[in-house]
Design an enzyme around this catalytic site. Structure first.
Site, short mmCIF file in Angstrom:
data_model
loop_
_atom_site.label_atom_id
_atom_site.label_comp_id
_atom_site.label_asym_id
_atom_site.label_seq_id
_atom_site.Cartn_x
_atom_site.Cartn_y
_atom_site.Cartn_z
N ARG A 263 0.83 -1.22 0.00
CA ARG A 263 0.00 0.00 0.00
C ARG A 263 0.85 1.26 0.00
O ARG A 263 0.44 2.29 -0.51
CB ARG A 263 -0.93 -0.01 1.21
CG ARG A 263 -2.01 -1.09 1.08
CD ARG A 263 -3.07 -0.96 2.12
NE ARG A 263 -3.73 0.32 2.07
CZ ARG A 263 -4.55 0.77 3.01
NH1 ARG A 263 -4.80 0.02 4.06
NH2 ARG A 263 -5.12 1.94 2.91
N TYR B 56 -8.09 15.01 -6.05
CA TYR B 56 -8.34 16.31 -5.41
C TYR B 56 -7.51 16.43 -4.14
O TYR B 56 -7.23 15.44 -3.48
CB TYR B 56 -9.83 16.51 -5.10
CG TYR B 56 -10.52 15.42 -4.30
CD1 TYR B 56 -10.95 14.25 -4.91
CD2 TYR B 56 -10.76 15.57 -2.93
CE1 TYR B 56 -11.60 13.26 -4.19
CE2 TYR B 56 -11.42 14.59 -2.19
CZ TYR B 56 -11.83 13.43 -2.83
OH TYR B 56 -12.47 12.45 -2.11
N PRO B 57 -7.11 17.66 -3.83
CA PRO B 57 -6.40 17.88 -2.58
C PRO B 57 -7.38 18.26 -1.47
O PRO B 57 -8.47 18.75 -1.76
CB PRO B 57 -5.48 19.06 -2.91
CG PRO B 57 -6.23 19.84 -3.94
CD PRO B 57 -7.13 18.87 -4.67
N MET B 58 -7.00 18.00 -0.22
CA MET B 58 -7.90 18.36 0.89
C MET B 58 -7.14 18.68 2.17
O MET B 58 -5.97 18.34 2.32
CB MET B 58 -8.93 17.26 1.13
CG MET B 58 -8.37 15.96 1.67
SD MET B 58 -9.68 14.81 2.12
CE MET B 58 -10.40 15.59 3.56
N ASP B 59 -7.84 19.35 3.05
CA ASP B 59 -7.34 19.68 4.39
C ASP B 59 -8.30 19.13 5.43
O ASP B 59 -9.47 18.87 5.13
CB ASP B 59 -7.36 21.20 4.61
CG ASP B 59 -6.24 21.93 3.91
OD1 ASP B 59 -5.25 21.29 3.54
OD2 ASP B 59 -6.38 23.16 3.75
N LYS B 60 -7.82 19.01 6.65
CA LYS B 60 -8.71 18.84 7.80
C LYS B 60 -8.85 20.22 8.44
O LYS B 60 -7.84 20.92 8.63
CB LYS B 60 -8.10 17.84 8.79
CG LYS B 60 -8.12 16.39 8.29
CD LYS B 60 -9.48 15.74 8.47
CE LYS B 60 -9.56 14.36 7.83
NZ LYS B 60 -8.81 13.34 8.54
N GLN C 212 -8.18 3.68 -3.51
CA GLN C 212 -7.75 5.04 -3.17
C GLN C 212 -6.30 5.05 -2.75
O GLN C 212 -5.80 4.10 -2.17
CB GLN C 212 -8.67 5.61 -2.08
CG GLN C 212 -8.16 5.57 -0.66
CD GLN C 212 -8.32 4.20 -0.02
OE1 GLN C 212 -8.52 3.19 -0.69
NE2 GLN C 212 -8.19 4.15 1.29
#
Ligand code: 76R
Length: 248
Positions: free
Chosen positions: A130, A144-148, A184
């Protein structure tokens, strides 16, 4: 107390998005176009050799919509190799017909939210597979990029580890509902790029991206703590698909 999740980090990842300058491309003579594509093919074949040796992976994708036309996603054990690949790509003749659209630098990441604690990641073949993923040859990709979120009472980074674990359990449970339909790759980019993670999804049915991302929006981890960048969706191109794509 510092309760940062522990991460296992694998291959470095470059998502390189380009837009085709079709008017310039159309001006190129037929034999020039052929030599440009031959050189591009040769470059990609060299990446294939690395992938066959399982010391890296990559995929070329067409991107739908106006954000970009192509994305080359490359994974390597070191960021130095990604630098070399990016520079070689830029030196190819094809790059004269491509303009940069977006890029993303990250490293494949697994966190210990779900870990039993007994794992030795260096020796666990499942974890290694993995962390060093060979991209599936499935036809569709979504990135896509992301934040918390870190905003007032909705601050992921202020939650105790136990609470984050519980929330991630529910996130993982929704994700597992898509086992076999969506693969993913979560790559961490804190310190590397403008968002905290890159999310790359693969599927054989493009609609599964919408279903998974939508379902996750109702899960607290995304509903309350997720912030998202731009979405890119596209299709895998194999070597033999390159000439038809560029044919004018
Ligand atoms: O590693 C694991 O599979 C264990 C469970 C798990 C973790 C720790 C997991 C499972 N994820 C984890 C971490 Mn995920 N994931 C996303 C998105 O669009 C959105 O709302 C969010 C984007 C998707 C679609 C997705 C899919 N995940 C993370 C992290 C790091 C969090 C941190 O460290 O704070 C992010 C940013 C993130 C985002 N996740 C799964 C999936 C799927 C499909 C699974 C199930 C995998 C499986 O078990 O087969």
């Amino acid at each position: 107390m510092n309760e940062a999740a522990k991460t296992f980090d694998g291959w470095y990842v470059l998502h390189d998005f380009r837009t085709v300058d079709w008017s310039l491309w159309k001006q190129a003579a037929g034999d020039k176009q052929a030599s440009v594509l031959r050189e591009f093919n040769h470059f990609l074949s060299r990446l294939d050799v690395t992938q066959e040796a399982k010391i890296g992976s990559h995929g070329l994708f067409t991107i739908l919509g106006q954000k970009a036309d192509l994305m080359l996603m490359t994974l390597r054990p070191t960021i130095d190799e990604l630098q070399e690949i990016e520079t070689s790509f830029n030196k190819l003749q094809i790059a004269e017909y491509l303009t940069p659209a977006y890029s993303y630098v990250s490293v494949v990441e697994l966190s210990n939210y779900m870990a039993s604690g007994s794992e030795n990641p260096e020796e666990d073949p499942r974890i290694q597979a993995r962390l060093k993923p060979i991209l599936p040859k499935w036809p569709y990709v979504c990135f896509y990029p992301m934040d918390k979120r870190r905003d007032g009472s909705d601050n992921w980074y202020m939650l105790p580890m136990d609470e984050r674990k519980e929330l991630m359990y529910s996130h993982g449970k929704i994700g597992r509902g898509y086992a076999g339909a969506v693969k993913q790759i979560i790559s961490g980019s804190v310190g590397f790029d403008d968002w905290e993670w890159g999310v790359t999804l693969f599927s054989q049915d493009v609609l599964q991206f919408k279903k998974l991302v939508y379902e996750m929006r109702f899960d607290e981890v995304s509903a309350r703590y997720g912030e998202f960048g731009s979405f890119y969706v596209g299709q895998r191109v194999e070597l033999e698909g390159i000439a038809p794509f560029f044919h004018v």
